[in-house]
Design a protein around this motif. Structure first.
Motif, short mmCIF file in Angstrom:
data_model
loop_
_atom_site.label_atom_id
_atom_site.label_comp_id
_atom_site.label_asym_id
_atom_site.label_seq_id
_atom_site.Cartn_x
_atom_site.Cartn_y
_atom_site.Cartn_z
N SER A 82 4.44 -67.08 -43.27
CA SER A 82 5.75 -67.25 -42.54
C SER A 82 5.49 -68.27 -41.28
CB SER A 82 6.05 -65.92 -41.68
OG SER A 82 5.07 -65.56 -40.75
N GLY A 83 4.25 -68.65 -41.15
CA GLY A 83 3.84 -69.87 -40.27
C GLY A 83 3.08 -70.78 -41.18
N CYS A 84 1.92 -71.45 -40.36
CA CYS A 84 1.07 -72.34 -40.86
C CYS A 84 -0.51 -71.96 -40.70
CB CYS A 84 1.47 -73.60 -40.25
SG CYS A 84 2.95 -74.55 -40.27
N ALA A 85 -1.36 -72.62 -41.39
CA ALA A 85 -2.55 -71.91 -41.38
C ALA A 85 -3.52 -73.17 -41.42
CB ALA A 85 -2.92 -71.12 -42.84
N VAL A 105 -10.02 -80.22 -33.18
CA VAL A 105 -8.56 -79.91 -33.53
C VAL A 105 -8.19 -78.68 -33.93
CG1 VAL A 105 -6.33 -80.97 -34.57
CG2 VAL A 105 -7.76 -82.45 -33.50
N ASN A 106 -8.86 -78.11 -34.95
CA ASN A 106 -8.58 -76.73 -35.57
C ASN A 106 -8.75 -75.82 -34.43
OD1 ASN A 106 -8.17 -77.54 -38.32
ND2 ASN A 106 -9.67 -76.66 -38.86
N GLU A 107 -9.58 -76.07 -33.65
CA GLU A 107 -9.66 -75.11 -32.42
C GLU A 107 -8.52 -75.19 -31.44
OE1 GLU A 107 -13.53 -75.70 -30.59
OE2 GLU A 107 -14.67 -75.20 -32.14
N GLU A 108 -7.96 -76.27 -31.24
CA GLU A 108 -6.84 -76.64 -30.52
C GLU A 108 -5.61 -75.75 -31.12
OE1 GLU A 108 -5.97 -80.70 -29.60
OE2 GLU A 108 -7.81 -81.07 -28.84
N LEU A 109 -5.65 -76.10 -32.40
CA LEU A 109 -4.44 -75.36 -33.24
C LEU A 109 -4.41 -73.95 -32.90
CD1 LEU A 109 -4.39 -77.63 -36.31
CD2 LEU A 109 -3.11 -78.20 -34.32
N MET A 110 -5.48 -73.43 -33.12
CA MET A 110 -5.71 -71.97 -33.22
C MET A 110 -5.47 -71.46 -31.96
SD MET A 110 -6.34 -70.56 -36.26
CE MET A 110 -6.78 -69.07 -35.67
N SER A 111 -5.93 -71.99 -30.85
CA SER A 111 -5.72 -71.46 -29.47
C SER A 111 -4.20 -71.60 -29.34
CB SER A 111 -6.56 -72.45 -28.44
OG SER A 111 -5.88 -73.67 -28.42
N THR A 148 -11.64 -88.15 -39.62
CA THR A 148 -11.69 -86.64 -39.78
C THR A 148 -10.31 -86.23 -40.39
OG1 THR A 148 -11.08 -85.92 -37.51
CG2 THR A 148 -13.63 -85.97 -38.18
N ILE A 149 -10.34 -85.00 -41.07
CA ILE A 149 -8.86 -84.66 -41.60
C ILE A 149 -8.64 -83.38 -40.97
CG2 ILE A 149 -9.25 -85.98 -43.77
CD1 ILE A 149 -10.04 -83.08 -45.21
N VAL A 150 -7.30 -82.87 -40.98
CA VAL A 150 -6.89 -81.80 -40.51
C VAL A 150 -5.73 -81.29 -41.50
CG1 VAL A 150 -5.56 -80.44 -38.53
CG2 VAL A 150 -6.87 -83.04 -38.14
N PRO A 151 -6.46 -80.53 -42.42
CA PRO A 151 -5.36 -79.81 -43.66
C PRO A 151 -4.70 -78.74 -42.74
CG PRO A 151 -7.79 -79.94 -44.23
CD PRO A 151 -7.65 -80.13 -42.99
N ILE A 152 -3.24 -78.67 -42.95
CA ILE A 152 -2.47 -77.67 -42.66
C ILE A 152 -1.67 -77.16 -43.66
CG2 ILE A 152 -0.59 -77.15 -41.08
CD1 ILE A 152 -3.07 -78.22 -39.76
#
Length: 296
Positions: A82-85, A105-111, A148-152
């Motif tokens: 229902s969201g993003c991962a 960045v993954n840590e930023e997104l998770m926070s 770097t890459i940020v897969p979403i």
């Protein structure tokens, strides 16, 4: 180090390093580059034998010298979200070389509380992100280990969530070091896709499909986020990356609203193709489009 293997190599595209590099290079050599700086592209994600040539028109727009981070927004085909991962791994493997995930960045997104973590099975089953990786590796090979890459993985977002994620990603889109890849094929037509729309104004089904696709593509070019969402509801066009596309459009809308009346971004489609020219109800096809979001 946690590695996501190139699980579709050898089936959806060749796993041979030299052969893959040569194929990508050949397609890229036939694509043209737009004059404005590009911040994001829409690129297809089918097997390369179907869409590799179209994808080259997207990846020709990369400027490796300006890119430090590549966000890849791909739709989820196999699991409901229902969201993003984000990925739970630290490295994505490709036959060309490994791509490092931006853990910070993954840590930023998770926070933010807006994201969950894909498990490894979900990550490796999904092709919408993987099919972008060899092209990214190819066009960025001159800046090896400097990006770097940020897969979403983007789920089945509601209208409200598309807007929410668009507003969230707007600050990343505006960062000059970032580049976005929006992974999407366009119309999936045929009984096997449970979509057989045919506007009888067009004698041939393939013409009807293209007209339907270009209606949506025109709204994307006009950067009309809500109108694109409404178009999908009205016609039901089976654009599999509709949620990532909507997120991008809402991100641009957010930036335009915050930066005043003069638009900073424009969008242009560069190439379009269909896997098959459908003539009868027993046929099927998938459409592919390449486009670029340009900074004025």
């Amino acid at each position: 180090m946690s590695v996501r293997r190139a699980s579709h190599a050898g089936t959806w595209y060749t796993s041979d390093k030299k052969e893959l590099s040569n194929k990508l290079e050949g397609w890229l050599s036939k694509a043209s580059h737009v004059k404005c700086p590009v911040k994001a592209v829409i690129a297809p994600h089918a097997g390369y034998s179907y869409c590799g040539a179209v994808g080259a028109h997207s990846y020709k727009q990369f400027d490796p010298k300006t890119i430090k981070r590549v966000f890849i927004l791909g739709p989820s085909h196999h699991v409901y979200l229902s969201g993003c991962a984000v990925s739970g791994t630290t490295v994505y493997n490709t036959p060309l070389y490994n791509l490092n995930i931006d853990s910070k960045v993954n840590e930023e997104l998770m926070s933010s509380g807006l994201f969950e973590i894909m498990n490894i099975n979900t990550d490796e089953d999904e092709h919408s992100i993987e099919m972008q990786l060899p092209y990214i590796a190819k066009v960025m090979e001159g800046c090896l280990h400097e990006f770097t890459i940020v897969p979403i993985l983007v789920g089945s977002l509601s209208d409200q969530k598309e807007k929410q994620y668009g507003q969230f990603f707007s600050k990343y889109l505006s960062d000059p070091n970032n580049f976005f890849v929006i992974s999407s094929d366009f119309c999936h037509w045929g009984k096997r896709f449970r979509f057989t729309y045919h506007d009888k104004k067009h004698k041939h089904i393939c013409q009807s499909i293209e007209t339907l696709d270009r209606m949506g593509m025109e709204l994307i070019e006009q950067l009309q986020a809500q109108e694109f969402v409404d178009y999908l509801k009205k016609y039901g066009n089976t654009i599999c990356g509709r949620h990532p596309i909507a997120v991008m459009l809402f991100a641009v809308e957010s930036l335009h609203q915050s930066n005043g009346p003069s638009p900073q971004y424009s969008f242009k489609f560069l190439n379009y193709a269909q896997s098959n020219s459908c003539q009868s109800m027993n046929d099927s096809s998938v459409s592919y489009a390449a486009g670029a979001l340009m900074k004025q």
